[in-house]
Design a protein around this motif. Structure first.
Motif, PDB file in Angstrom:
ATOM      1  N   GLN A  71       2.533 -12.648  -8.257  1.00  0.00           N
ATOM      2  CA  GLN A  71       4.068 -12.596  -7.515  1.00  0.00           C
ATOM      3  C   GLN A  71       4.358 -11.250  -8.209  1.00  0.00           C
ATOM      4  O   GLN A  71       5.712 -10.779  -6.937  1.00  0.00           O
ATOM      5  N   HIS A  72       4.139 -10.651  -9.002  1.00  0.00           N
ATOM      6  CA  HIS A  72       4.114  -9.168  -9.848  1.00  0.00           C
ATOM      7  C   HIS A  72       4.380  -8.257  -8.535  1.00  0.00           C
ATOM      8  O   HIS A  72       5.007  -7.099  -8.462  1.00  0.00           O
ATOM      9  N   LYS A  77       3.700  -9.656   0.290  1.00  0.00           N
ATOM     10  CA  LYS A  77       4.805  -7.871   1.435  1.00  0.00           C
ATOM     11  C   LYS A  77       4.008  -7.063   0.855  1.00  0.00           C
ATOM     12  O   LYS A  77       3.972  -6.211   1.596  1.00  0.00           O
ATOM     13  N   ILE A  78       3.217  -7.083  -0.304  1.00  0.00           N
ATOM     14  CA  ILE A  78       2.116  -7.097  -0.606  1.00  0.00           C
ATOM     15  C   ILE A  78       0.697  -6.473   0.529  1.00  0.00           C
ATOM     16  O   ILE A  78       0.484  -5.323   0.793  1.00  0.00           O
ATOM     17  N   TRP A  79       0.811  -7.061   0.934  1.00  0.00           N
ATOM     18  CA  TRP A  79      -0.015  -7.070   2.304  1.00  0.00           C
ATOM     19  C   TRP A  79       0.333  -6.487   3.304  1.00  0.00           C
ATOM     20  O   TRP A  79      -0.705  -6.083   4.240  1.00  0.00           O
ATOM     21  N   ILE A  80       1.286  -6.968   4.147  1.00  0.00           N
ATOM     22  CA  ILE A  80       2.084  -6.492   5.114  1.00  0.00           C
ATOM     23  C   ILE A  80       2.348  -4.978   4.861  1.00  0.00           C
ATOM     24  O   ILE A  80       2.208  -4.082   6.091  1.00  0.00           O
ATOM     25  N   ILE A 196      14.259  -8.448   2.245  1.00  0.00           N
ATOM     26  CA  ILE A 196      13.839  -9.384   2.044  1.00  0.00           C
ATOM     27  C   ILE A 196      13.143 -10.217   0.643  1.00  0.00           C
ATOM     28  O   ILE A 196      12.057  -9.492   0.301  1.00  0.00           O
ATOM     29  N   PRO A 197      13.667 -10.917  -0.403  1.00  0.00           N
ATOM     30  CA  PRO A 197      12.791 -11.601  -1.187  1.00  0.00           C
ATOM     31  C   PRO A 197      12.011 -12.359  -1.574  1.00  0.00           C
ATOM     32  O   PRO A 197      10.946 -12.691   0.228  1.00  0.00           O
TER      33      PRO A 197
END
Length: 430
Positions: A71-72, A77-80, A196-197
């Motif tokens: 999660q950190h 988001k990291i994949w995108i 975006i959270p």
């Protein structure tokens, strides 16, 4: 709690460049490669089909890995973020071939754009389900994604119509402009995503591939929804696959193909608010059920049309485009609701897996549609490169419309007594 319009737009905008890229891949790329390279139609079609089938394998892998990402780091988001420059790179090379381009080149970059597209689409869909647990709010979230996707599709089609001027030889200019559009909008999407959270906690089983197979094998609301979604997706994919043949050979209106496609997607886009409100009043399944019935009532007329009844087909395009707006986001919102069902039933929360299987089903539907429609046309003797008899044209018209109705009725039958209503969902999230 409702998400703000700003957050919805920031989330949904990623669909814009993805849709612009993939509608171009589906509609323009095969024709362009056939025009400017020495590759045969069968080679081009076979390569794209292989890449599409391989993409059904990558969806579950990306979904499971996304669920397992710490999660950190930003689970979705990291994949995108990793995928965005890779999508831009793949788009550039695939959309700008040279005359001496080989089949290996086409295969490599088609595989690349599908794989990196999956790296964005699957985490994005899972992320949308995590933005809210509210039954009605999920429809707004998936609706925003659908609207921006349709805007991306329409923009690419408008560029094609404006720059190609109806001539296949001018596709290079269109593709160069669409490449620029995709690249710029990918950068904008990356900037928006920062707002975006992405902090939801999930719980996944250790043997997730085995659990994925079990999820499909065991009777459940998820399997019910997935099988009906597959039937409905095949129903939509068959006329989409045969649209060019139908408009050219049955309606004798090839010059109207572009305007009809644009009209179809405009009707899909403007229908989203209607289906969102209807789903909030009668429930998601009933709204989807109504859209399927309405679509069937339009498609039933397609086997009986000809050049003199083109105006009737325009009405059918408007009506089916309107119902497609529902198909684009209400079933996906229902799939998001099943994440809470999964959590309440098994103790796991694995949205990446759920939407990976969802994406695989979508791609499988298009592969099955090609595998069903084209052999049927061969059986009845239809050939797009020769003059066809009335019987062969009639076969094309029936194959265009009848299987669509059959598969949509199968989707309705499969979804009867679907248990996850709004009231049932409320008991799951208590």
């Amino acid at each position: 709690m409702k998400l703000s319009l700003t957050t919805l737009s920031a989330y949904g905008f990623l669909s814009f460049p993805l849709a612009a890229a993939f509608i171009t891949l589906q509609v323009i790329i095969p024709t362009h490669y056939a025009n400017i390279t020495n590759l045969s139609l069968s080679t081009i079609g076979g390569i794209i089909l292989i890449a599409r089938l391989w993409d059904t394998v990558t969806d579950p892998v990306v979904g499971i890995l996304s669920d397992r990402t710490p999660q950190h780091l930003g689970r979705r988001k990291i994949w995108i973020y990793i995928s965005l420059p890779l999508i831009g790179l793949s788009t550039y090379f695939l959309f700008n071939p040279q005359a001496d381009t080989s089949s290996t080149y086409l295969l490599l970059w088609t595989l690349a754009i599908y794989v990196v597209g999956t790296m964005a689409i699957v985490p994005m869909s899972a992320w949308g389900a995590e933005l809210s647990q509210d039954y009605k709010e999920r429809s707004r979230i998936t609706g925003a994604r659908a609207v921006f996707g349709l805007l991306g599709t329409l923009t690419a089609l408008f560029i094609l119509a404006l720059l190609s001027e109806g001539e296949a030889g001018n596709l290079s200019n269109s593709l160069a402009s669409i490449t620029l559009l995709v690249s710029i909008s990918l950068v904008i999407a990356g900037l928006f995503l920062r707002k975006i959270p992405d902090n939801n906690t999930i719980k996944v089983p250790k043997a997730q591939f085995r659990e994925a197979l079990q999820l499909i094998k065991t009777p459940s609301p998820f399997r019910t929804l997935l099988s009906s979604f597959l039937s409905n997706s095949i129903a939509n994919a068959i006329p989409a696959t045969l649209f060019l043949f139908y408009a050219t050979h049955v309606l004798l209106a090839p010059e109207y193909i572009g305007p009809l496609l644009i009209l179809y997607f405009i009707c899909s886009a403007i229908s989203v608010p209607f289906w969102t409100k209807l789903a909030s009043r009668v429930g998601k399944y009933k709204a989807w059920q109504y859209s399927i019935i309405i679509a069937c009532s339009f498609f039933i007329w397609t086997p009986f049309l000809g050049p003199e009844t083109l105006w009737i087909f325009v009405i059918i395009v408007i009506g089916t485009g309107f119902t497609t707006g529902c198909d684009l986001f209400i079933p996906s919102s229902m799939n998001g609701d099943l994440i809470e069902w999964d959590s309440a039933t098994t103790g796991y929360k694995r949205p990446g897996l759920f939407f990976a299987l969802w994406g695989t089903t979508t791609k499988l539907a298009f592969a099955l549609a090609i595998g069903l429609a084209f052999p049927l046309l061969d059986v009845f003797g239809f050939n797009p490169n020769t003059t066809n008899t009335n019987a062969e044209l009639s076969a094309l018209a029936w194959i265009y419309g009848l299987p669509c109705i059959i598969f949509k009725v199968m989707a309705l039958i499969g979804m009867r007594n679907y248990p996850i209503t709004e009231s049932h969902y409320a008991t799951l999230v208590k």
